[in-house]
Write a protein that holds these residues in place. Structure first.
Motif, PDB file in Angstrom:
ATOM      1  N   LEU A 105      18.618  34.541 130.016  1.00  0.00           N
ATOM      2  CA  LEU A 105      18.759  34.200 128.830  1.00  0.00           C
ATOM      3  C   LEU A 105      19.323  32.856 128.684  1.00  0.00           C
ATOM      4  CD1 LEU A 105      18.912  37.397 126.673  1.00  0.00           C
ATOM      5  CD2 LEU A 105      16.702  36.191 126.980  1.00  0.00           C
ATOM      6  N   GLU A 106      20.609  32.749 129.084  1.00  0.00           N
ATOM      7  CA  GLU A 106      21.505  31.697 129.214  1.00  0.00           C
ATOM      8  C   GLU A 106      20.866  30.417 129.818  1.00  0.00           C
ATOM      9  OE1 GLU A 106      26.061  33.414 128.828  1.00  0.00           O
ATOM     10  OE2 GLU A 106      24.942  33.004 130.700  1.00  0.00           O
ATOM     11  N   GLY A 219      34.402  42.596 113.971  1.00  0.00           N
ATOM     12  CA  GLY A 219      34.423  43.739 115.210  1.00  0.00           C
ATOM     13  C   GLY A 219      33.440  43.342 116.323  1.00  0.00           C
ATOM     14  N   ASP A 220      32.715  42.482 116.225  1.00  0.00           N
ATOM     15  CA  ASP A 220      31.704  42.343 117.005  1.00  0.00           C
ATOM     16  C   ASP A 220      31.867  41.101 118.121  1.00  0.00           C
ATOM     17  OD1 ASP A 220      30.064  44.294 115.996  1.00  0.00           O
ATOM     18  OD2 ASP A 220      28.925  42.844 114.548  1.00  0.00           O
ATOM     19  N   THR A 221      30.972  41.369 119.361  1.00  0.00           N
ATOM     20  CA  THR A 221      30.899  40.489 120.440  1.00  0.00           C
ATOM     21  C   THR A 221      29.430  40.284 120.575  1.00  0.00           C
ATOM     22  OG1 THR A 221      33.029  41.009 121.365  1.00  0.00           O
ATOM     23  CG2 THR A 221      31.411  39.751 122.844  1.00  0.00           C
ATOM     24  N   LEU A 222      29.099  38.915 120.231  1.00  0.00           N
ATOM     25  CA  LEU A 222      27.443  38.576 120.340  1.00  0.00           C
ATOM     26  C   LEU A 222      27.255  37.332 120.959  1.00  0.00           C
ATOM     27  CD1 LEU A 222      26.220  36.776 117.906  1.00  0.00           C
ATOM     28  CD2 LEU A 222      27.276  38.662 116.588  1.00  0.00           C
ATOM     29  N   MET A 223      26.117  37.004 121.299  1.00  0.00           N
ATOM     30  CA  MET A 223      25.401  35.749 121.559  1.00  0.00           C
ATOM     31  C   MET A 223      24.135  35.506 120.980  1.00  0.00           C
ATOM     32  SD  MET A 223      24.866  34.232 125.516  1.00  0.00           S
ATOM     33  CE  MET A 223      23.617  35.692 125.714  1.00  0.00           C
ATOM     34  N   TYR A 224      24.020  34.489 120.351  1.00  0.00           N
ATOM     35  CA  TYR A 224      22.695  34.165 119.750  1.00  0.00           C
ATOM     36  C   TYR A 224      21.903  33.064 120.787  1.00  0.00           C
ATOM     37  CZ  TYR A 224      18.924  33.178 116.189  1.00  0.00           C
ATOM     38  OH  TYR A 224      17.896  32.832 115.717  1.00  0.00           O
ATOM     39  N   VAL A 225      20.754  33.379 121.421  1.00  0.00           N
ATOM     40  CA  VAL A 225      20.102  32.522 122.201  1.00  0.00           C
ATOM     41  C   VAL A 225      19.173  31.769 121.663  1.00  0.00           C
ATOM     42  CG1 VAL A 225      19.003  32.465 124.710  1.00  0.00           C
ATOM     43  CG2 VAL A 225      20.956  34.131 124.273  1.00  0.00           C
ATOM     44  N   SER A 226      19.290  30.466 121.527  1.00  0.00           N
ATOM     45  CA  SER A 226      17.996  30.040 120.738  1.00  0.00           C
ATOM     46  C   SER A 226      17.016  29.534 121.885  1.00  0.00           C
ATOM     47  CB  SER A 226      18.542  28.479 120.161  1.00  0.00           C
ATOM     48  OG  SER A 226      19.301  28.880 119.006  1.00  0.00           O
ATOM     49  N   ALA A 227      15.666  29.565 121.581  1.00  0.00           N
ATOM     50  CA  ALA A 227      14.620  29.266 122.555  1.00  0.00           C
ATOM     51  C   ALA A 227      13.906  27.893 122.039  1.00  0.00           C
ATOM     52  CB  ALA A 227      13.626  30.176 122.751  1.00  0.00           C
ATOM     53  N   ALA A 228      12.940  27.555 122.891  1.00  0.00           N
ATOM     54  CA  ALA A 228      12.283  26.321 122.684  1.00  0.00           C
ATOM     55  C   ALA A 228      11.351  26.562 121.105  1.00  0.00           C
ATOM     56  CB  ALA A 228      11.277  26.035 123.633  1.00  0.00           C
ATOM     57  N   SER A 229      10.984  27.513 120.714  1.00  0.00           N
ATOM     58  CA  SER A 229      10.611  28.002 119.789  1.00  0.00           C
ATOM     59  C   SER A 229      11.357  29.294 118.886  1.00  0.00           C
ATOM     60  CB  SER A 229       9.099  28.504 119.740  1.00  0.00           C
ATOM     61  OG  SER A 229       8.769  29.334 118.496  1.00  0.00           O
ATOM     62  N   ALA A 230      11.859  28.980 117.651  1.00  0.00           N
ATOM     63  CA  ALA A 230      12.826  29.847 116.955  1.00  0.00           C
ATOM     64  C   ALA A 230      12.172  31.338 116.989  1.00  0.00           C
ATOM     65  CB  ALA A 230      13.141  29.555 115.604  1.00  0.00           C
ATOM     66  N   HIS A 231      10.737  31.610 116.981  1.00  0.00           N
ATOM     67  CA  HIS A 231      10.070  32.764 117.379  1.00  0.00           C
ATOM     68  C   HIS A 231      10.785  33.749 118.437  1.00  0.00           C
ATOM     69  CE1 HIS A 231       7.347  32.360 113.999  1.00  0.00           C
ATOM     70  NE2 HIS A 231       6.984  31.138 114.480  1.00  0.00           N
ATOM     71  N   ASP A 233      13.946  33.276 119.793  1.00  0.00           N
ATOM     72  CA  ASP A 233      15.390  33.670 120.051  1.00  0.00           C
ATOM     73  C   ASP A 233      15.629  34.801 120.255  1.00  0.00           C
ATOM     74  OD1 ASP A 233      15.382  30.907 119.384  1.00  0.00           O
ATOM     75  OD2 ASP A 233      16.290  31.448 117.237  1.00  0.00           O
ATOM     76  N   THR A 234      16.659  35.129 120.739  1.00  0.00           N
ATOM     77  CA  THR A 234      17.058  36.617 121.200  1.00  0.00           C
ATOM     78  C   THR A 234      18.539  36.544 120.862  1.00  0.00           C
ATOM     79  OG1 THR A 234      15.595  36.726 122.794  1.00  0.00           O
ATOM     80  CG2 THR A 234      17.205  38.450 122.931  1.00  0.00           C
ATOM     81  N   VAL A 235      18.980  38.004 120.325  1.00  0.00           N
ATOM     82  CA  VAL A 235      20.561  38.080 120.289  1.00  0.00           C
ATOM     83  C   VAL A 235      21.005  39.239 120.941  1.00  0.00           C
ATOM     84  CG1 VAL A 235      22.244  39.040 118.536  1.00  0.00           C
ATOM     85  CG2 VAL A 235      20.656  37.088 117.750  1.00  0.00           C
ATOM     86  N   GLU A 236      22.127  38.972 121.849  1.00  0.00           N
ATOM     87  CA  GLU A 236      22.678  39.851 122.592  1.00  0.00           C
ATOM     88  C   GLU A 236      24.142  40.537 121.948  1.00  0.00           C
ATOM     89  OE1 GLU A 236      25.999  41.467 125.332  1.00  0.00           O
ATOM     90  OE2 GLU A 236      25.524  39.183 124.609  1.00  0.00           O
ATOM     91  N   VAL A 237      24.316  41.620 121.833  1.00  0.00           N
ATOM     92  CA  VAL A 237      25.473  42.349 121.308  1.00  0.00           C
ATOM     93  C   VAL A 237      26.135  43.132 122.204  1.00  0.00           C
ATOM     94  CG1 VAL A 237      26.310  43.696 119.258  1.00  0.00           C
ATOM     95  CG2 VAL A 237      24.590  42.259 118.452  1.00  0.00           C
ATOM     96  N   ASP A 238      27.291  43.100 122.417  1.00  0.00           N
ATOM     97  CA  ASP A 238      28.170  43.978 123.458  1.00  0.00           C
ATOM     98  C   ASP A 238      28.182  45.394 122.604  1.00  0.00           C
ATOM     99  OD1 ASP A 238      28.140  41.896 125.305  1.00  0.00           O
ATOM    100  OD2 ASP A 238      30.422  41.546 124.993  1.00  0.00           O
ATOM    101  N   SER A 239      28.060  46.339 123.408  1.00  0.00           N
ATOM    102  CA  SER A 239      28.502  47.602 123.026  1.00  0.00           C
ATOM    103  C   SER A 239      29.120  48.517 123.959  1.00  0.00           C
ATOM    104  CB  SER A 239      27.001  48.508 122.422  1.00  0.00           C
ATOM    105  OG  SER A 239      26.521  49.119 123.817  1.00  0.00           O
ATOM    106  N   PRO A 240      29.750  49.801 123.759  1.00  0.00           N
ATOM    107  CA  PRO A 240      30.191  50.386 124.754  1.00  0.00           C
ATOM    108  C   PRO A 240      29.442  50.939 125.806  1.00  0.00           C
ATOM    109  CG  PRO A 240      31.224  51.238 122.607  1.00  0.00           C
ATOM    110  CD  PRO A 240      29.896  50.167 122.408  1.00  0.00           C
ATOM    111  N   ILE A 241      28.156  51.041 125.538  1.00  0.00           N
ATOM    112  CA  ILE A 241      27.055  51.526 126.744  1.00  0.00           C
ATOM    113  C   ILE A 241      26.286  50.198 127.400  1.00  0.00           C
ATOM    114  CG2 ILE A 241      26.874  53.573 125.797  1.00  0.00           C
ATOM    115  CD1 ILE A 241      24.322  52.881 124.474  1.00  0.00           C
ATOM    116  N   GLY A 242      26.880  49.089 127.080  1.00  0.00           N
ATOM    117  CA  GLY A 242      26.172  47.772 127.369  1.00  0.00           C
ATOM    118  C   GLY A 242      25.564  46.838 126.257  1.00  0.00           C
ATOM    119  N   ALA A 243      24.899  45.819 126.921  1.00  0.00           N
ATOM    120  CA  ALA A 243      24.293  45.012 125.889  1.00  0.00           C
ATOM    121  C   ALA A 243      23.083  45.546 125.303  1.00  0.00           C
ATOM    122  CB  ALA A 243      23.709  43.678 126.779  1.00  0.00           C
ATOM    123  N   VAL A 244      23.098  45.193 123.914  1.00  0.00           N
ATOM    124  CA  VAL A 244      21.823  45.574 123.123  1.00  0.00           C
ATOM    125  C   VAL A 244      21.381  44.243 122.681  1.00  0.00           C
ATOM    126  CG1 VAL A 244      21.215  46.785 120.961  1.00  0.00           C
ATOM    127  CG2 VAL A 244      23.057  47.559 122.460  1.00  0.00           C
TER     128      VAL A 244
END
Length: 283
Positions: A105-106, A219-231, A233-244
């Protein structure tokens, strides 16, 4: 074409957007497949990320779905074709797959925004800091996996460092800066690295000070990934069981709004650097 056994998040994101376009015109998957001249199950497999699709078929589907958003169609077209290997694929089957999904994604992002309340952003971690973090796992990780995770994390830095570098906004809480992960020497070197990275023209590093009176997603750890079209985009949030991962329009809009609110309580880049330097001097 053999189906993919484990589609990546980006491949599933592609399929999810096609499904939204199809559902937007009230068309069933079998009907869409018939109009495309394909097997009735093909559309479902594409939407699940199990099959890829050519650019020509993508553009035909967009026409079938009455989509006239040129930016979105072009962005989807750039995601078509056979799966090309990325540098992160050498770690496939050796470290958790969500590590690779994040790197992919990055790599394709047009912009990144992150929020870290307890950790230094992964893109800026030094080797010693990353090793100290992975050594804290309980139960302990196998030594080989630790080294592979470190190597993969260091490889992600290229999206920031290689010209022109993806635009990056990093929101980091003062808590993360004051944690002495790995001891004083490692922590001081890590803060020095942050100061260096904050000088890059494509990087805005903003510190949320202890004096901030509260903010969304504290309390969150997250990454907002912008794409060539905003439609796309993807958000990744860390959780105890891995990325959501989140990608619905409503979710994306809410995350953008929350990050905007967090930026309002953060220090500006110059004051953020001053605070980082002050914390480093105290070590």
């Amino acid at each position: 074409m053999a189906p993919r056994q484990t589609p990546t998040i980006r491949q599933r994101r592609f399929g999810a957007e096609l499904r939204r376009l199809r559902e937007g015109v009230g068309m069933s998957a079998p009907v869409a497949g018939e109009r495309l001249g394909a097997d009735r199950t093909m559309i479902s497999n594409i939407e699940a990320g199990r099959f890829g699709i050519s650019e020509d078929r993508l553009r035909r589907l967009a026409s079938i779905y009455e989509c006239d958003d040129t930016e979105l169609i072009d962005a989807l077209a750039s995601m078509t074709g056979g799966r090309s290997k990325g540098w992160w694929d050498e770690y496939r089957g050796k470290i958790p797959p969500d590590f690779l999904d994040v790197a992919e994604l990055e790599h394709h992002a047009t912009g990144l925004r992150t929020l870290q309340t307890a950790h230094i952003p992964g893109l800026f971690q030094t080797e010693e800091h990353a090793r100290a973090l992975f050594d804290l796992f309980v139960p302990a990780l196998p030594r080989l996996e630790v080294e592979l995770r470190i190597a993969q994390r260091l490889g992600r830095h290229a999206v920031i460092a290689d010209a022109p570098g993806v635009p990056y906004v990093g929101l980091v809480h003062e808590t993360a800066l004051r944690m002495r992960t790995g001891g004083r020497r490692v922590a001081k070197a890590q803060l020095g690295r942050l100061l260096e990275e904050s000088e890059r023209p494509n990087v805005r590093l903003l510190v949320i000070p202890f004096t901030a009176e509260g903010f969304p997603m504290a309390g969150d750890t997250l990454m907002y990934v912008s794409a060539a079209s905003a439609h796309l985009d993807t958000v990744e949030v860390d959780s105890p069981i891995g990325a959501v991962f989140f990608d619905s329009p409503t979710q994306l809009a809410n995350f953008r709004r929350r990050l905007d609110l967090v930026e309002q309580v953060a220090l500006n880049p110059n004051k953020s650097r001053d605070l980082i330097l002050s914390i480093a001097d105290d070590l």
